[in-house]
Design a protein around this motif. Structure first.
Motif, PDB file in Angstrom:
ATOM      1  N   UNK A  49       0.837  -1.195   0.000  1.00 40.90           N
ATOM      2  CA  UNK A  49       0.000   0.000   0.000  1.00 40.90           C
ATOM      3  C   UNK A  49       0.880   1.256   0.000  1.00 40.90           C
ATOM      4  N   UNK A  50       0.244   2.411   0.098  1.00 39.75           N
ATOM      5  CA  UNK A  50       0.983   3.673   0.048  1.00 39.75           C
ATOM      6  C   UNK A  50       1.925   3.831   1.238  1.00 39.75           C
ATOM      7  N   UNK A  51       1.516   3.327   2.411  1.00 44.32           N
ATOM      8  CA  UNK A  51       2.366   3.451   3.599  1.00 44.32           C
ATOM      9  C   UNK A  51       3.651   2.646   3.419  1.00 44.32           C
ATOM     10  N   UNK A  52       3.518   1.465   2.841  1.00 49.30           N
ATOM     11  CA  UNK A  52       4.706   0.632   2.616  1.00 49.30           C
ATOM     12  C   UNK A  52       5.631   1.288   1.588  1.00 49.30           C
ATOM     13  N   UNK A  53       5.041   1.960   0.604  1.00 49.72           N
ATOM     14  CA  UNK A  53       5.844   2.691  -0.384  1.00 49.72           C
ATOM     15  C   UNK A  53       6.603   3.836   0.292  1.00 49.72           C
ATOM     16  N   UNK A  54       5.945   4.502   1.252  1.00 50.13           N
ATOM     17  CA  UNK A  54       6.588   5.578   1.994  1.00 50.13           C
ATOM     18  C   UNK A  54       7.738   5.038   2.849  1.00 50.13           C
ATOM     19  N   UNK A  55       7.511   3.890   3.479  1.00 50.17           N
ATOM     20  CA  UNK A  55       8.554   3.256   4.293  1.00 50.17           C
ATOM     21  C   UNK A  55       9.769   2.916   3.439  1.00 50.17           C
ATOM     22  N   UNK A  56       9.516   2.366   2.258  1.00 48.96           N
ATOM     23  CA  UNK A  56      10.605   2.027   1.343  1.00 48.96           C
ATOM     24  C   UNK A  56      11.401   3.278   0.964  1.00 48.96           C
ATOM     25  N   UNK A  57      10.692   4.372   0.665  1.00 50.37           N
ATOM     26  CA  UNK A  57      11.353   5.622   0.295  1.00 50.37           C
ATOM     27  C   UNK A  57      12.190   6.168   1.442  1.00 50.37           C
ATOM     28  N   UNK A  58      11.652   6.127   2.664  1.00 46.31           N
ATOM     29  CA  UNK A  58      12.391   6.619   3.828  1.00 46.31           C
ATOM     30  C   UNK A  58      13.661   5.809   4.063  1.00 46.31           C
ATOM     31  N   UNK A  59      13.553   4.482   3.957  1.00 52.44           N
ATOM     32  CA  UNK A  59      14.728   3.629   4.144  1.00 52.44           C
ATOM     33  C   UNK A  59      15.804   3.927   3.108  1.00 52.44           C
TER      34      UNK A  59
END
Length: 325
Positions: free
Chosen positions: A35-45
Protein backbone atom coordinates in the motif's frame (compact mmCIF):
# COMPACT_ATOMS: atom_id res chain seq x y z
CA UNK A 1 -7.71 3.66 13.53
CA UNK A 2 -6.62 0.06 12.87
CA UNK A 3 -3.99 -1.06 15.42
CA UNK A 4 -1.53 -2.20 12.75
CA UNK A 5 -1.97 1.03 10.78
CA UNK A 6 -1.48 3.12 13.92
CA UNK A 7 1.70 1.20 14.76
CA UNK A 8 3.13 1.70 11.24
CA UNK A 9 2.41 5.45 11.32
CA UNK A 10 3.98 5.71 14.78
CA UNK A 11 7.18 4.04 13.55
CA UNK A 12 7.31 6.39 10.54
CA UNK A 13 6.96 9.37 12.87
CA UNK A 14 9.80 8.08 15.06
CA UNK A 15 11.99 7.56 11.99
CA UNK A 16 11.39 11.14 10.80
CA UNK A 17 12.27 12.52 14.23
CA UNK A 18 15.50 10.53 14.26
CA UNK A 19 16.45 11.74 10.78
CA UNK A 20 15.65 15.32 11.77
CA UNK A 21 18.11 14.98 14.68
CA UNK A 22 20.84 13.72 12.32
CA UNK A 23 20.56 9.95 12.93
CA UNK A 24 20.51 8.27 9.52
CA UNK A 25 21.44 4.73 10.57
CA UNK A 26 17.87 3.71 11.46
CA UNK A 27 15.63 1.66 9.15
CA UNK A 28 11.97 0.61 9.31
CA UNK A 29 11.27 -3.11 9.07
CA UNK A 30 9.38 -4.07 5.92
CA UNK A 31 6.26 -6.22 5.86
CA UNK A 32 4.05 -7.90 3.26
CA UNK A 33 1.62 -4.98 2.89
CA UNK A 34 1.40 -3.48 -0.61
CA UNK A 35 0.00 0.00 0.00
CA UNK A 36 0.98 3.67 0.05
CA UNK A 37 2.37 3.45 3.60
CA UNK A 38 4.71 0.63 2.62
CA UNK A 39 5.84 2.69 -0.38
CA UNK A 40 6.59 5.58 1.99
CA UNK A 41 8.55 3.26 4.29
CA UNK A 42 10.60 2.03 1.34
CA UNK A 43 11.35 5.62 0.30
CA UNK A 44 12.39 6.62 3.83
CA UNK A 45 14.73 3.63 4.14
CA UNK A 46 16.32 4.40 0.78
CA UNK A 47 16.71 8.09 1.66
CA UNK A 48 18.36 7.33 5.01
CA UNK A 49 20.69 4.82 3.36
CA UNK A 50 21.72 7.25 0.62
CA UNK A 51 22.40 10.06 3.11
CA UNK A 52 24.40 7.74 5.35
CA UNK A 53 26.43 6.40 2.40
CA UNK A 54 27.13 9.96 1.22
CA UNK A 55 28.41 11.02 4.63
CA UNK A 56 30.67 7.97 4.95
CA UNK A 57 31.81 8.13 1.31
CA UNK A 58 33.10 11.68 1.73
CA UNK A 59 35.80 10.33 3.98
CA UNK A 60 37.13 8.12 1.18
CA UNK A 61 36.95 10.46 -1.83
CA UNK A 62 38.53 13.42 -0.01
CA UNK A 63 42.05 12.03 0.31
CA UNK A 64 43.29 15.08 2.20
CA UNK A 65 40.94 14.22 5.04
CA UNK A 66 41.19 11.30 7.40
CA UNK A 67 38.47 8.82 8.30
CA UNK A 68 37.73 8.48 12.00
CA UNK A 69 36.37 5.15 13.30
CA UNK A 70 34.18 5.53 16.37
CA UNK A 71 33.05 2.70 18.66
CA UNK A 72 29.30 3.23 18.57
CA UNK A 73 28.02 0.24 20.52
CA UNK A 74 29.90 -2.16 22.75
CA UNK A 75 28.63 -5.20 24.68
CA UNK A 76 30.25 -7.87 26.85
CA UNK A 77 28.30 -11.14 27.20
CA UNK A 78 28.75 -14.10 29.50
CA UNK A 79 28.75 -17.75 28.41
CA UNK A 80 24.93 -17.75 28.31
CA UNK A 81 24.66 -14.70 26.05
CA UNK A 82 23.56 -12.37 28.86
CA UNK A 83 24.74 -8.76 28.66
CA UNK A 84 27.24 -7.99 31.44
CA UNK A 85 28.44 -4.59 30.17
CA UNK A 86 27.17 -2.01 27.69
CA UNK A 87 28.48 1.44 26.82
CA UNK A 88 26.34 4.56 27.31
CA UNK A 89 26.07 5.33 23.56
CA UNK A 90 24.48 1.93 22.93
CA UNK A 91 21.85 2.76 25.56
CA UNK A 92 21.10 6.03 23.78
CA UNK A 93 20.91 4.45 20.32
CA UNK A 94 18.61 1.67 21.53
CA UNK A 95 16.57 4.20 23.61
CA UNK A 96 16.92 1.97 26.67
CA UNK A 97 17.94 2.58 30.23
CA UNK A 98 21.22 0.98 31.31
CA UNK A 99 19.44 -1.31 33.80
CA UNK A 100 17.07 -2.53 31.05
CA UNK A 101 20.01 -3.87 29.02
CA UNK A 102 22.27 -5.31 31.72
CA UNK A 103 21.19 -8.83 32.67
CA UNK A 104 19.11 -9.33 29.52
CA UNK A 105 19.74 -11.75 26.68
CA UNK A 106 21.60 -10.06 23.81
CA UNK A 107 19.07 -11.60 21.40
CA UNK A 108 16.34 -9.37 22.85
CA UNK A 109 17.89 -6.37 21.08
CA UNK A 110 17.94 -8.00 17.63
CA UNK A 111 15.24 -8.45 15.01
CA UNK A 112 13.79 -11.90 14.50
CA UNK A 113 15.81 -12.41 11.32
CA UNK A 114 19.08 -11.41 13.02
CA UNK A 115 18.29 -13.64 16.00
CA UNK A 116 18.50 -16.67 13.70
CA UNK A 117 21.85 -15.49 12.29
CA UNK A 118 23.15 -14.73 15.78
CA UNK A 119 22.14 -18.20 17.06
CA UNK A 120 24.14 -19.85 14.28
CA UNK A 121 27.19 -17.74 15.09
CA UNK A 122 26.77 -18.37 18.82
CA UNK A 123 26.92 -22.15 18.31
CA UNK A 124 30.30 -21.73 16.64
CA UNK A 125 31.90 -19.30 19.07
CA UNK A 126 30.78 -21.12 22.20
CA UNK A 127 32.62 -24.27 21.04
CA UNK A 128 35.95 -22.52 20.37
CA UNK A 129 38.38 -21.13 22.89
CA UNK A 130 39.40 -18.28 20.58
CA UNK A 131 36.95 -16.91 18.03
CA UNK A 132 36.95 -13.74 15.91
CA UNK A 133 34.48 -12.83 13.21
CA UNK A 134 32.15 -10.10 11.93
CA UNK A 135 28.50 -10.40 10.93
CA UNK A 136 25.77 -8.06 9.78
CA UNK A 137 23.06 -7.69 12.41
CA UNK A 138 19.85 -5.70 12.63
CA UNK A 139 19.40 -4.16 16.06
CA UNK A 140 15.98 -2.85 17.13
CA UNK A 141 15.39 0.25 19.23
CA UNK A 142 12.66 0.55 21.84
CA UNK A 143 10.73 2.63 19.30
CA UNK A 144 10.77 -0.35 16.88
CA UNK A 145 13.27 1.22 14.51
CA UNK A 146 15.78 -1.07 12.81
CA UNK A 147 19.52 -0.34 13.03
CA UNK A 148 21.62 -2.28 10.48
CA UNK A 149 25.21 -2.66 11.68
CA UNK A 150 28.32 -4.75 11.19
CA UNK A 151 29.19 -6.32 14.54
CA UNK A 152 32.76 -7.42 15.31
CA UNK A 153 32.82 -10.39 17.66
CA UNK A 154 35.75 -11.63 19.75
CA UNK A 155 36.03 -14.04 22.64
CA UNK A 156 38.35 -13.70 25.62
CA UNK A 157 38.91 -15.37 28.97
CA UNK A 158 38.13 -13.54 32.21
CA UNK A 159 40.66 -15.05 34.62
CA UNK A 160 39.12 -13.31 37.64
CA UNK A 161 36.11 -15.63 37.42
CA UNK A 162 37.63 -18.24 35.09
CA UNK A 163 34.92 -17.88 32.44
CA UNK A 164 34.74 -17.06 28.75
CA UNK A 165 33.45 -13.63 27.75
CA UNK A 166 32.23 -12.36 24.37
CA UNK A 167 33.01 -8.83 23.20
CA UNK A 168 30.70 -7.32 20.56
CA UNK A 169 31.79 -4.04 19.01
CA UNK A 170 29.93 -1.90 16.46
CA UNK A 171 32.08 0.61 14.58
CA UNK A 172 30.75 3.78 12.95
CA UNK A 173 32.81 5.46 10.22
CA UNK A 174 33.00 9.23 10.43
CA UNK A 175 34.84 11.91 8.48
CA UNK A 176 37.64 13.24 10.69
CA UNK A 177 36.96 16.73 9.32
CA UNK A 178 33.63 16.65 11.15
CA UNK A 179 35.49 16.02 14.40
CA UNK A 180 37.87 18.89 13.69
CA UNK A 181 34.95 21.21 12.98
CA UNK A 182 33.29 20.16 16.24
CA UNK A 183 36.52 20.82 18.15
CA UNK A 184 36.77 24.25 16.53
CA UNK A 185 33.22 25.08 17.60
CA UNK A 186 34.06 24.02 21.13
CA UNK A 187 37.09 26.32 21.23
CA UNK A 188 35.14 29.27 19.81
CA UNK A 189 32.37 28.79 22.37
CA UNK A 190 34.92 28.42 25.16
CA UNK A 191 36.74 31.63 24.14
CA UNK A 192 33.44 33.46 23.83
CA UNK A 193 32.46 32.25 27.27
CA UNK A 194 35.72 33.51 28.78
CA UNK A 195 35.22 36.91 27.15
CA UNK A 196 31.68 37.12 28.49
CA UNK A 197 32.84 36.18 31.98
CA UNK A 198 35.39 38.99 32.00
CA UNK A 199 32.66 41.47 31.15
CA UNK A 200 30.27 40.02 33.70
CA UNK A 201 30.17 42.08 36.89
CA UNK A 202 28.50 39.34 38.88
CA UNK A 203 30.58 36.77 40.73
CA UNK A 204 28.33 34.04 39.27
CA UNK A 205 29.01 33.81 35.51
CA UNK A 206 26.21 32.52 33.34
CA UNK A 207 26.60 28.90 32.27
CA UNK A 208 26.67 28.17 28.53
CA UNK A 209 25.93 24.78 27.06
CA UNK A 210 28.11 23.40 24.27
CA UNK A 211 26.69 21.65 21.20
CA UNK A 212 27.73 18.34 22.77
CA UNK A 213 25.96 19.17 26.05
CA UNK A 214 22.75 19.93 24.15
CA UNK A 215 23.00 16.71 22.14
CA UNK A 216 23.42 14.61 25.30
CA UNK A 217 20.51 16.27 27.07
CA UNK A 218 18.28 15.72 24.02
CA UNK A 219 19.24 12.05 24.04
CA UNK A 220 18.29 11.94 27.73
CA UNK A 221 14.95 13.55 26.86
CA UNK A 222 14.25 10.79 24.29
CA UNK A 223 15.26 8.03 26.71
CA UNK A 224 12.80 9.37 29.31
CA UNK A 225 9.93 9.38 26.80
CA UNK A 226 10.71 5.80 25.72
CA UNK A 227 10.93 4.45 29.28
CA UNK A 228 7.98 5.99 31.14
CA UNK A 229 7.03 2.64 32.65
CA UNK A 230 10.48 2.00 34.16
CA UNK A 231 11.85 3.00 37.54
CA UNK A 232 13.82 6.16 36.86
CA UNK A 233 17.42 6.09 38.16
CA UNK A 234 18.92 8.83 40.30
CA UNK A 235 19.83 12.01 38.44
CA UNK A 236 23.49 11.26 39.06
CA UNK A 237 23.27 7.79 37.49
CA UNK A 238 21.15 9.06 34.59
CA UNK A 239 23.62 11.87 33.92
CA UNK A 240 26.48 9.36 33.82
CA UNK A 241 24.53 7.19 31.38
CA UNK A 242 24.16 10.01 28.85
CA UNK A 243 27.76 11.16 29.36
CA UNK A 244 27.42 14.33 31.44
CA UNK A 245 27.20 15.31 35.11
CA UNK A 246 24.21 15.93 37.36
CA UNK A 247 24.67 19.71 37.44
CA UNK A 248 24.74 20.08 33.64
CA UNK A 249 21.81 17.69 33.28
CA UNK A 250 19.60 19.69 35.66
CA UNK A 251 20.64 23.08 34.33
CA UNK A 252 20.57 22.07 30.66
CA UNK A 253 17.22 20.30 30.87
CA UNK A 254 15.65 23.36 32.47
CA UNK A 255 17.15 25.61 29.78
CA UNK A 256 16.03 23.41 26.86
CA UNK A 257 12.62 22.25 28.07
CA UNK A 258 11.64 24.83 30.69
CA UNK A 259 11.13 22.31 33.47
CA UNK A 260 13.00 19.88 35.71
CA UNK A 261 13.77 16.29 34.76
CA UNK A 262 11.41 14.78 37.34
CA UNK A 263 8.61 17.22 36.53
CA UNK A 264 8.95 16.42 32.84
CA UNK A 265 8.88 12.68 33.61
CA UNK A 266 5.67 13.11 35.63
CA UNK A 267 4.07 15.27 32.92
CA UNK A 268 4.84 12.71 30.22
CA UNK A 269 3.57 9.82 32.35
CA UNK A 270 0.28 11.61 32.97
CA UNK A 271 -0.01 12.73 29.33
CA UNK A 272 0.38 9.13 28.15
CA UNK A 273 -2.11 7.96 30.78
CA UNK A 274 -4.64 10.55 29.59
CA UNK A 275 -4.36 9.28 26.00
CA UNK A 276 -4.74 5.64 27.07
CA UNK A 277 -7.79 6.41 29.21
CA UNK A 278 -9.48 8.32 26.38
CA UNK A 279 -8.68 6.07 23.44
CA UNK A 280 -8.32 2.55 24.85
CA UNK A 281 -10.28 0.17 27.03
CA UNK A 282 -7.26 -0.83 29.15
CA UNK A 283 -8.23 -0.96 32.87
CA UNK A 284 -7.22 2.11 34.87
CA UNK A 285 -5.05 0.07 37.23
CA UNK A 286 -3.13 -1.40 34.30
CA UNK A 287 -2.66 2.07 32.80
CA UNK A 288 -1.24 3.29 36.12
CA UNK A 289 1.43 0.55 36.05
CA UNK A 290 2.07 1.06 32.32
CA UNK A 291 3.11 4.67 32.94
CA UNK A 292 5.29 3.97 35.98
CA UNK A 293 3.02 4.44 39.01
CA UNK A 294 3.29 1.87 41.81
CA UNK A 295 -0.17 2.38 43.27
CA UNK A 296 -3.61 3.42 42.04
CA UNK A 297 -4.15 6.06 44.80
CA UNK A 298 -0.87 7.82 43.91
CA UNK A 299 -1.83 7.73 40.22
CA UNK A 300 -5.31 9.17 40.89
CA UNK A 301 -4.00 11.98 43.12
CA UNK A 302 -1.30 12.97 40.64
CA UNK A 303 -3.72 12.81 37.71
CA UNK A 304 -6.32 14.99 39.42
CA UNK A 305 -3.69 17.50 40.51
CA UNK A 306 -2.49 17.78 36.90
CA UNK A 307 -5.82 17.87 35.04
CA UNK A 308 -8.42 18.80 37.65
CA UNK A 309 -10.41 15.56 37.30
CA UNK A 310 -9.85 11.92 38.20
CA UNK A 311 -8.92 9.11 35.78
CA UNK A 312 -12.27 7.39 36.43
CA UNK A 313 -14.17 10.60 35.58
CA UNK A 314 -12.29 10.90 32.27
CA UNK A 315 -12.94 7.24 31.42
CA UNK A 316 -16.64 7.64 32.21
CA UNK A 317 -16.82 10.77 30.04
CA UNK A 318 -15.02 9.04 27.17
CA UNK A 319 -17.42 6.08 27.26
CA UNK A 320 -20.43 8.42 27.34
CA UNK A 321 -19.07 10.35 24.31
CA UNK A 322 -18.70 7.13 22.30
CA UNK A 323 -22.31 6.11 23.06
CA UNK A 324 -23.63 9.52 22.06
CA UNK A 325 -21.74 9.42 18.74
Amino acid sequence: MDTNLHHRMQVINTMLLEMASGNFFYRIERNSENDDIEALILTLNMLAEEIQDTIVHQGYVNTDQTNLDIVQMSFILDEKGIVQMVNQLACNILSCLYDDIIGNDFENFLTEESTIKWSATWKQLIKKEIFDTSIGLYFKSKGNLIIPKIAYISTFHDFTINEKRILITVIHHSNFRNQLDADLKQRVIKDDKLTSERKEKSNKPKIRLSFEDIRKIREGHDIIINNLESDFPSLKDFALQIGTNEFKLKYGFKELYGTTVHRFLMQERLRKAQMLIQYSDVPLKSIAYMVGFKSMPHFSRSFKKRYGYTPSALRKNSISSEKDS
